[in-house]
Design a protein around this motif. Structure first.
Motif, PDB file in Angstrom:
ATOM      1  N   VAL A 293       9.741   2.242 -54.937  1.00 21.42           N
ATOM      2  CA  VAL A 293       9.867   3.307 -53.950  1.00 21.42           C
ATOM      3  C   VAL A 293       8.604   4.147 -54.040  1.00 21.42           C
ATOM      4  N   ALA A 294       7.839   4.137 -52.942  1.00 20.26           N
ATOM      5  CA  ALA A 294       6.552   4.830 -52.922  1.00 20.26           C
ATOM      6  C   ALA A 294       6.679   6.278 -52.463  1.00 20.26           C
ATOM      7  N   LEU A 295       7.622   6.548 -51.544  1.00 22.94           N
ATOM      8  CA  LEU A 295       7.705   7.881 -50.956  1.00 22.94           C
ATOM      9  C   LEU A 295       9.089   8.102 -50.382  1.00 22.94           C
ATOM     10  N   THR A 296       9.585   9.324 -50.541  1.00 30.40           N
ATOM     11  CA  THR A 296      10.852   9.729 -49.944  1.00 30.40           C
ATOM     12  C   THR A 296      10.639  11.078 -49.285  1.00 30.40           C
ATOM     13  N   ARG A 297      11.067  11.191 -48.013  1.00 31.72           N
ATOM     14  CA  ARG A 297      10.977  12.490 -47.346  1.00 31.72           C
ATOM     15  C   ARG A 297      11.864  12.499 -46.116  1.00 31.72           C
ATOM     16  N   PHE A 298      12.252  13.718 -45.706  1.00 29.66           N
ATOM     17  CA  PHE A 298      12.992  13.866 -44.465  1.00 29.66           C
ATOM     18  C   PHE A 298      12.025  13.667 -43.312  1.00 29.66           C
ATOM     19  N   LEU A 299      12.481  12.964 -42.278  1.00 26.72           N
ATOM     20  CA  LEU A 299      11.641  12.654 -41.133  1.00 26.72           C
ATOM     21  C   LEU A 299      11.991  13.567 -39.959  1.00 26.72           C
ATOM     22  N   ASN A 300      10.979  13.906 -39.180  1.00 29.71           N
ATOM     23  CA  ASN A 300      11.148  14.746 -38.007  1.00 29.71           C
ATOM     24  C   ASN A 300      10.900  13.900 -36.765  1.00 29.71           C
ATOM     25  N   PRO A 301      11.945  13.569 -36.000  1.00 29.12           N
ATOM     26  CA  PRO A 301      11.782  12.716 -34.821  1.00 29.12           C
ATOM     27  C   PRO A 301      10.866  13.322 -33.760  1.00 29.12           C
ATOM     28  N   ASN A 302      10.634  14.649 -33.804  1.00 29.48           N
ATOM     29  CA  ASN A 302       9.757  15.305 -32.835  1.00 29.48           C
ATOM     30  C   ASN A 302       8.297  15.286 -33.260  1.00 29.48           C
ATOM     31  N   ASP A 303       8.026  14.874 -34.474  1.00 30.33           N
ATOM     32  CA  ASP A 303       6.658  14.814 -34.992  1.00 30.33           C
ATOM     33  C   ASP A 303       6.069  13.450 -34.644  1.00 30.33           C
ATOM     34  N   PRO A 304       4.899  13.417 -34.001  1.00 27.63           N
ATOM     35  CA  PRO A 304       4.303  12.121 -33.642  1.00 27.63           C
ATOM     36  C   PRO A 304       4.118  11.186 -34.842  1.00 27.63           C
ATOM     37  N   GLU A 305       3.886  11.743 -36.023  1.00 29.19           N
ATOM     38  CA  GLU A 305       3.705  10.922 -37.225  1.00 29.19           C
ATOM     39  C   GLU A 305       4.991  10.187 -37.603  1.00 29.19           C
ATOM     40  N   ASP A 306       6.153  10.800 -37.330  1.00 28.37           N
ATOM     41  CA  ASP A 306       7.433  10.230 -37.737  1.00 28.37           C
ATOM     42  C   ASP A 306       8.159   9.495 -36.613  1.00 28.37           C
ATOM     43  N   ARG A 307       7.777   9.717 -35.385  1.00 24.90           N
ATOM     44  CA  ARG A 307       8.515   9.206 -34.231  1.00 24.90           C
ATOM     45  C   ARG A 307       8.783   7.705 -34.307  1.00 24.90           C
ATOM     46  N   GLU A 308       7.804   6.911 -34.704  1.00 24.45           N
ATOM     47  CA  GLU A 308       7.986   5.457 -34.733  1.00 24.45           C
ATOM     48  C   GLU A 308       8.920   4.991 -35.855  1.00 24.45           C
ATOM     49  N   TYR A 309       9.076   5.790 -36.900  1.00 23.47           N
ATOM     50  CA  TYR A 309       9.990   5.409 -37.989  1.00 23.47           C
ATOM     51  C   TYR A 309      11.453   5.489 -37.551  1.00 23.47           C
ATOM     52  N   VAL A 310      11.752   6.375 -36.602  1.00 25.71           N
ATOM     53  CA  VAL A 310      13.132   6.571 -36.156  1.00 25.71           C
ATOM     54  C   VAL A 310      13.341   6.064 -34.729  1.00 25.71           C
ATOM     55  N   GLU A 311      12.416   5.260 -34.258  1.00 25.63           N
ATOM     56  CA  GLU A 311      12.483   4.728 -32.891  1.00 25.63           C
ATOM     57  C   GLU A 311      13.823   4.030 -32.646  1.00 25.63           C
ATOM     58  N   GLY A 312      14.421   4.353 -31.480  1.00 25.79           N
ATOM     59  CA  GLY A 312      15.680   3.728 -31.097  1.00 25.79           C
ATOM     60  C   GLY A 312      16.912   4.407 -31.650  1.00 25.79           C
ATOM     61  N   LEU A 313      16.757   5.365 -32.535  1.00 29.37           N
ATOM     62  CA  LEU A 313      17.908   6.077 -33.106  1.00 29.37           C
ATOM     63  C   LEU A 313      18.150   7.367 -32.337  1.00 29.37           C
TER      64      LEU A 313
END
Length: 181
Positions: free
Chosen positions: A48-68
């Motif tokens: 496990v390299a990294l753990t963090r809460f993701l923000n769907p409104n942040d362009p950096e995180d948007r693709e990680y939560v795509e479709g949810l």
């Protein structure tokens, strides 16, 4: 000086203690590591390299939560970015969604969310000998974290109940990663 009754009691206590120790030897143990240290579960090596809460409104995180769907108020997606290597001589199946969960210090458990993103962890897929997840030349392997993401929709307040632990069952073994959030 210990009398006969005292000796018998002492011997009985020692025999019981040895029996309990021997019984515990047969129990399956979990390997505990902290985030950033690899945990070996059978032939699979998880990191496990990294753990963090993701923000769907942040362009950096948007693709990680795509479709949810957007998380409800008070909840957020926790992203756990990891890599896996098959160090064995045969193909090994990755854990399914049922084989991973996040647990807080109150005992609350959180299950992974289904994800269709190209960065998502490929639950249940086979990893060939010497193979890695994420696979070379994929978005997840060349992304900023260079790991596949497992998403957990959870109450933000659970972050106060640290340390959070990721429990993984894979290839006949169980491991726990203490998450650093």
């Amino acid at each position: 000086m210990i009398g006969n009754f005292g000796r018998t009691g002492l011997i009985a206590a020692l025999v019981c203690g040895l029996a309990l120790a021997a019984a515990a030897c047969g129990e399956e143990e979990s390997t505990l590591v902290v985030e950033g240290e690899p945990v070996e579960l059978g032939e699979l090596r998880f990191n496990v390299a990294l753990t963090r809460f993701l923000n769907p409104n942040d362009p950096e995180d948007r693709e990680y939560v795509e479709g949810l769907s957007a998380p409800p108020p008070g909840e957020a997606y926790l992203g756990i970015f990891m890599s896996v290597e098959n160090e064995g001589d045969g193909s090994v199946a990755l854990p399914s969604e049922r084989d991973m969960k996040v647990i807080d210090t109150t005992g609350a458990e959180f299950e992974p969310s289904e994800s269709e993103t190209v960065f998502g962890f490929p639950f249940g897929d086979a990893v060939e000998p010497g193979g890695e997840v994420p696979a070379e030349d994929t978005a997840a392997a060349s992304g900023p974290v260079q790991g596949s993401v497992v998403l957990f929709l959870m109450d933000i307040a659970a972050a106060e109940n640290r340390p959070l632990e990721l429990e993984i069952t894979a290839d006949g073994a169980e491991g726990i990663v203490e998450l650093d959030i």
